[in-house]
Design a protein around this motif. Sequence first.
Motif, PDB file in Angstrom:
ATOM      1  N   ILE A 191      65.382   1.836 -34.717  1.00 39.91           N
ATOM      2  CA  ILE A 191      64.067   1.439 -34.220  1.00 39.91           C
ATOM      3  C   ILE A 191      64.005  -0.083 -34.197  1.00 39.91           C
ATOM      4  CG2 ILE A 191      63.063   3.450 -35.378  1.00 39.91           C
ATOM      5  CD1 ILE A 191      61.438   1.266 -37.028  1.00 39.91           C
ATOM      6  N   ARG A 192      63.007  -0.600 -33.486  1.00 34.90           N
ATOM      7  CA  ARG A 192      62.803  -2.043 -33.471  1.00 34.90           C
ATOM      8  C   ARG A 192      61.348  -2.337 -33.155  1.00 34.90           C
ATOM      9  NH1 ARG A 192      65.341  -6.150 -29.030  1.00 34.90           N
ATOM     10  NH2 ARG A 192      64.178  -4.668 -27.740  1.00 34.90           N
ATOM     11  N   PHE A 193      60.695  -3.058 -34.057  1.00 34.49           N
ATOM     12  CA  PHE A 193      59.367  -3.585 -33.798  1.00 34.49           C
ATOM     13  C   PHE A 193      59.496  -4.953 -33.140  1.00 34.49           C
ATOM     14  CE2 PHE A 193      58.103  -0.699 -37.300  1.00 34.49           C
ATOM     15  CZ  PHE A 193      57.012  -0.095 -36.715  1.00 34.49           C
ATOM     16  N   LEU A 194      58.620  -5.224 -32.168  1.00 37.38           N
ATOM     17  CA  LEU A 194      58.517  -6.539 -31.529  1.00 37.38           C
ATOM     18  C   LEU A 194      57.054  -6.948 -31.527  1.00 37.38           C
ATOM     19  CD1 LEU A 194      60.934  -6.029 -28.503  1.00 37.38           C
ATOM     20  CD2 LEU A 194      61.327  -7.492 -30.487  1.00 37.38           C
ATOM     21  N   TYR A 195      56.809  -8.253 -31.599  1.00 39.73           N
ATOM     22  CA  TYR A 195      55.448  -8.768 -31.747  1.00 39.73           C
ATOM     23  C   TYR A 195      55.195  -9.819 -30.673  1.00 39.73           C
ATOM     24  CZ  TYR A 195      56.653  -6.643 -36.163  1.00 39.73           C
ATOM     25  OH  TYR A 195      57.100  -5.763 -37.112  1.00 39.73           O
ATOM     26  N   PHE A 196      54.155  -9.580 -29.873  1.00 42.80           N
ATOM     27  CA  PHE A 196      53.831 -10.483 -28.773  1.00 42.80           C
ATOM     28  C   PHE A 196      52.641 -11.342 -29.166  1.00 42.80           C
ATOM     29  CE2 PHE A 196      51.737 -11.718 -24.835  1.00 42.80           C
ATOM     30  CZ  PHE A 196      52.798 -12.159 -24.068  1.00 42.80           C
ATOM     31  N   GLY A 197      52.844 -12.635 -29.193  1.00 40.11           N
ATOM     32  CA  GLY A 197      51.750 -13.535 -29.536  1.00 40.11           C
ATOM     33  C   GLY A 197      52.254 -14.949 -29.694  1.00 40.11           C
ATOM     34  N   ASP A 198      51.326 -15.840 -30.027  1.00 34.87           N
ATOM     35  CA  ASP A 198      51.623 -17.261 -30.221  1.00 34.87           C
ATOM     36  C   ASP A 198      51.866 -17.493 -31.709  1.00 34.87           C
ATOM     37  OD1 ASP A 198      51.834 -19.971 -30.267  1.00 34.87           O
ATOM     38  OD2 ASP A 198      50.019 -20.365 -29.107  1.00 34.87           O
ATOM     39  N   ALA A 199      53.086 -17.825 -32.058  1.00 31.01           N
ATOM     40  CA  ALA A 199      53.456 -18.002 -33.471  1.00 31.01           C
ATOM     41  C   ALA A 199      53.432 -19.462 -33.896  1.00 31.01           C
ATOM     42  CB  ALA A 199      54.831 -17.406 -33.724  1.00 31.01           C
ATOM     43  N   LEU A 258      62.107   3.086 -29.916  1.00 31.47           N
ATOM     44  CA  LEU A 258      62.707   4.182 -30.668  1.00 31.47           C
ATOM     45  C   LEU A 258      63.965   4.662 -29.952  1.00 31.47           C
ATOM     46  CD1 LEU A 258      59.448   6.246 -31.345  1.00 31.47           C
ATOM     47  CD2 LEU A 258      60.587   4.717 -32.950  1.00 31.47           C
ATOM     48  N   LEU A 259      65.068   4.739 -30.681  1.00 30.32           N
ATOM     49  CA  LEU A 259      66.321   5.272 -30.148  1.00 30.32           C
ATOM     50  C   LEU A 259      66.702   6.488 -30.968  1.00 30.32           C
ATOM     51  CD1 LEU A 259      68.839   5.183 -28.362  1.00 30.32           C
ATOM     52  CD2 LEU A 259      69.861   3.582 -29.990  1.00 30.32           C
ATOM     53  N   ALA A 260      66.648   7.673 -30.340  1.00 27.97           N
ATOM     54  CA  ALA A 260      66.953   8.914 -31.032  1.00 27.97           C
ATOM     55  C   ALA A 260      68.461   9.120 -31.122  1.00 27.97           C
ATOM     56  CB  ALA A 260      66.309  10.100 -30.310  1.00 27.97           C
ATOM     57  N   ARG A 261      68.858   9.986 -32.046  1.00 24.13           N
ATOM     58  CA  ARG A 261      70.278  10.261 -32.232  1.00 24.13           C
ATOM     59  C   ARG A 261      70.888  10.968 -31.029  1.00 24.13           C
ATOM     60  NH1 ARG A 261      69.863  12.258 -38.570  1.00 24.13           N
ATOM     61  NH2 ARG A 261      69.534  10.174 -39.450  1.00 24.13           N
ATOM     62  N   ASP A 262      70.049  11.652 -30.237  1.00 20.75           N
ATOM     63  CA  ASP A 262      70.566  12.337 -29.050  1.00 20.75           C
ATOM     64  C   ASP A 262      70.602  11.426 -27.829  1.00 20.75           C
ATOM     65  OD1 ASP A 262      67.903  12.057 -28.439  1.00 20.75           O
ATOM     66  OD2 ASP A 262      67.479  14.198 -28.265  1.00 20.75           O
ATOM     67  N   GLY A 263      70.300  10.126 -28.036  1.00 21.02           N
ATOM     68  CA  GLY A 263      70.360   9.167 -26.943  1.00 21.02           C
ATOM     69  C   GLY A 263      69.031   8.900 -26.269  1.00 21.02           C
ATOM     70  N   GLY A 264      67.984   9.657 -26.604  1.00 20.97           N
ATOM     71  CA  GLY A 264      66.678   9.432 -25.998  1.00 20.97           C
ATOM     72  C   GLY A 264      66.065   8.124 -26.439  1.00 20.97           C
ATOM     73  N   ARG A 265      65.359   7.482 -25.522  1.00 20.29           N
ATOM     74  CA  ARG A 265      64.717   6.200 -25.800  1.00 20.29           C
ATOM     75  C   ARG A 265      63.233   6.281 -25.472  1.00 20.29           C
ATOM     76  NH1 ARG A 265      68.203   1.735 -26.232  1.00 20.29           N
ATOM     77  NH2 ARG A 265      70.409   2.257 -25.881  1.00 20.29           N
ATOM     78  N   LYS A 266      62.444   5.543 -26.234  1.00 23.93           N
ATOM     79  CA  LYS A 266      61.003   5.495 -25.982  1.00 23.93           C
ATOM     80  C   LYS A 266      60.447   4.179 -26.470  1.00 23.93           C
ATOM     81  CE  LYS A 266      56.709   8.062 -26.610  1.00 23.93           C
ATOM     82  NZ  LYS A 266      56.068   9.260 -27.200  1.00 23.93           N
ATOM     83  N   ARG A 267      59.476   3.640 -25.739  1.00 20.92           N
ATOM     84  CA  ARG A 267      58.787   2.428 -26.172  1.00 20.92           C
ATOM     85  C   ARG A 267      57.292   2.719 -26.267  1.00 20.92           C
ATOM     86  NH1 ARG A 267      58.926  -3.936 -24.751  1.00 20.92           N
ATOM     87  NH2 ARG A 267      60.594  -3.721 -26.272  1.00 20.92           N
ATOM     88  N   ILE A 268      56.707   2.301 -27.378  1.00 19.30           N
ATOM     89  CA  ILE A 268      55.267   2.404 -27.603  1.00 19.30           C
ATOM     90  C   ILE A 268      54.718   0.980 -27.710  1.00 19.30           C
ATOM     91  CG2 ILE A 268      53.450   3.234 -29.132  1.00 19.30           C
ATOM     92  CD1 ILE A 268      55.400   5.361 -30.123  1.00 19.30           C
ATOM     93  N   GLU A 269      53.709   0.675 -26.919  1.00 21.85           N
ATOM     94  CA  GLU A 269      53.065  -0.636 -26.986  1.00 21.85           C
ATOM     95  C   GLU A 269      51.609  -0.437 -27.368  1.00 21.85           C
ATOM     96  OE1 GLU A 269      53.789  -2.359 -23.171  1.00 21.85           O
ATOM     97  OE2 GLU A 269      55.785  -3.083 -23.728  1.00 21.85           O
ATOM     98  N   ALA A 270      51.145  -1.220 -28.345  1.00 24.45           N
ATOM     99  CA  ALA A 270      49.790  -1.051 -28.863  1.00 24.45           C
ATOM    100  C   ALA A 270      49.109  -2.405 -29.004  1.00 24.45           C
ATOM    101  CB  ALA A 270      49.817  -0.342 -30.216  1.00 24.45           C
ATOM    102  N   ARG A 271      47.871  -2.458 -28.545  1.00 30.00           N
ATOM    103  CA  ARG A 271      47.052  -3.657 -28.731  1.00 30.00           C
ATOM    104  C   ARG A 271      46.664  -3.780 -30.192  1.00 30.00           C
ATOM    105  NH1 ARG A 271      43.896  -5.108 -24.213  1.00 30.00           N
ATOM    106  NH2 ARG A 271      42.831  -6.550 -25.608  1.00 30.00           N
TER     107      ARG A 271
END
Length: 207
Positions: free
Chosen positions: A138-146, A171-184
């Motif tokens: 998995i990987r979290f990313l953060y969008f903003g002014d740092a 999210l990268l699943a063990r079966d190769g599936g990928r998904k991205r969730i973006e939240a305000r």
Amino acid sequence: MILAERDNAAGFTLMEALIAVVILAGIAAVLVPAVRTAVRVEARASSLVADLEAGAGAEDLLRELLLRAHRPPRSASTGQLAGTPTSLSFLTLATAAGTPQLARLEYESGRLELTLPRLETSPRAPQGIVLAEQLDQIRFLYFGDADDGQGAVWHENWDQIAPPQLVALDLLARDGGRKRIEARVGGAGPFDCGFDSGQGICLGDAE
């Protein structure tokens, strides 16, 4: 003699009965694999629907928690949103407590788990909720002014007092599936940037 002939004509001979059994056996041999295949397809479809519903539930929960994130005063020593590529912690009002509660998301051993206070029984006993499992990465990313002079861009870590405007979870699943969730993120102020999560840049003011 006439009665015996009538009885034989009215019944089935042994040969006819054997032919009927062979025909029925052939029909069963054709239908049984088809029925088994249909059962497997239905079971697989049900499993996929359950996975989709679980994924949608986890996505909705994460978005609700972040949308109702609480921004503590700058003088507060704890409670600021803090994140790494594999963990995230922040205060949220999306609980029944009525006061900000600390939410933690951590990735370990192929599972992404959310920890919230257990409000109903004992506030000291945390409640763990598995949002996703069977993950390879998995990987979290953060969008903003740092405050680093780069403006609003994507960051792999977040340790600023002001929260980011957006959090993305890959999210990268063990079966190769990928998904991205973006939240305000709530409490971050207005978000008027037409961002591009693929390139990790701000495209300017949104229309």
